[in-house]
Design a protein around this motif. Structure first.
Motif, short mmCIF file in Angstrom:
data_model
loop_
_atom_site.label_atom_id
_atom_site.label_comp_id
_atom_site.label_asym_id
_atom_site.label_seq_id
_atom_site.Cartn_x
_atom_site.Cartn_y
_atom_site.Cartn_z
N UNK A 120 52.43 41.50 37.66
CA UNK A 120 51.15 41.08 37.76
C UNK A 120 51.04 39.53 37.55
N UNK A 121 50.24 38.79 38.48
CA UNK A 121 50.20 37.29 38.48
C UNK A 121 48.73 36.94 38.95
N UNK A 122 48.33 35.62 38.44
CA UNK A 122 47.43 35.03 39.15
C UNK A 122 47.97 33.99 39.68
N UNK A 143 43.20 45.88 42.52
CA UNK A 143 42.02 46.68 42.71
C UNK A 143 41.71 47.37 43.93
N UNK A 144 42.92 47.26 44.91
CA UNK A 144 42.77 48.12 46.31
C UNK A 144 42.62 46.99 47.46
#
Length: 133
Positions: free
Chosen positions: A74-76, A121-122
């Motif tokens: 996971x990353x931003x 989130x899809x």
């Protein structure tokens, strides 16, 4: 294979290693052209810097006809920059013996692939990859 460093590394980017599906040494058995197989021995390996962007190169993701999914931690991020290449594609002349439209070596602007980014989130984002862009 070797480490490539074409200049200083920007602190604005962080490498995101992932698990590939093929070691570079396996490219000849994957069915690539002779040119690609020969070029693989000169491909970047390990920590690299290309155009100031740091990468961590390990096993590659080799794709032919079937989509491949790669999972990242996971990353931003504001940007995702992928180091990729493609094999040459032989082009056949038309019925009159001409190449039309003539896009030159590497088939400038030809659609080569799509990257489809799947979010937690899809949601998804499709990005066209064009040759020599």
């Amino acid at each position: 294979m070797h480490n490539l460093k074409d200049g200083p590394s920007s602190s604005l980017f962080t490498p995101m290693p992932f698990k590939g599906n093929l070691a570079l040494s396996g490219l000849p058995d994957f069915g690539v052209s002779g040119e690609m197989a020969q070029a693989a021995e000169h491909a970047p390996d390990g920590p690299c810097v290309c155009w100031g962007i740091p990468f961590e190169v390990g096993d590659v993701v080799a794709i032919r006809d079937i989509p491949v999914t790669i999972e990242l931690a996971p990353l931003k991020a504001r940007w995702l920059v992928f180091m990729h290449t493609s094999d040459i594609r032989q082009v056949e002349p038309g019925p009159a013996g001409f190449f039309s439209p003539m896009r030159g070596q590497g088939q400038l602007a030809e659609h080569a692939a799509d990257y489809v980014l799947l979010y937690e989130d899809g949601a998804q984002e499709r990005v066209e990859i064009r040759r020599r862009f």
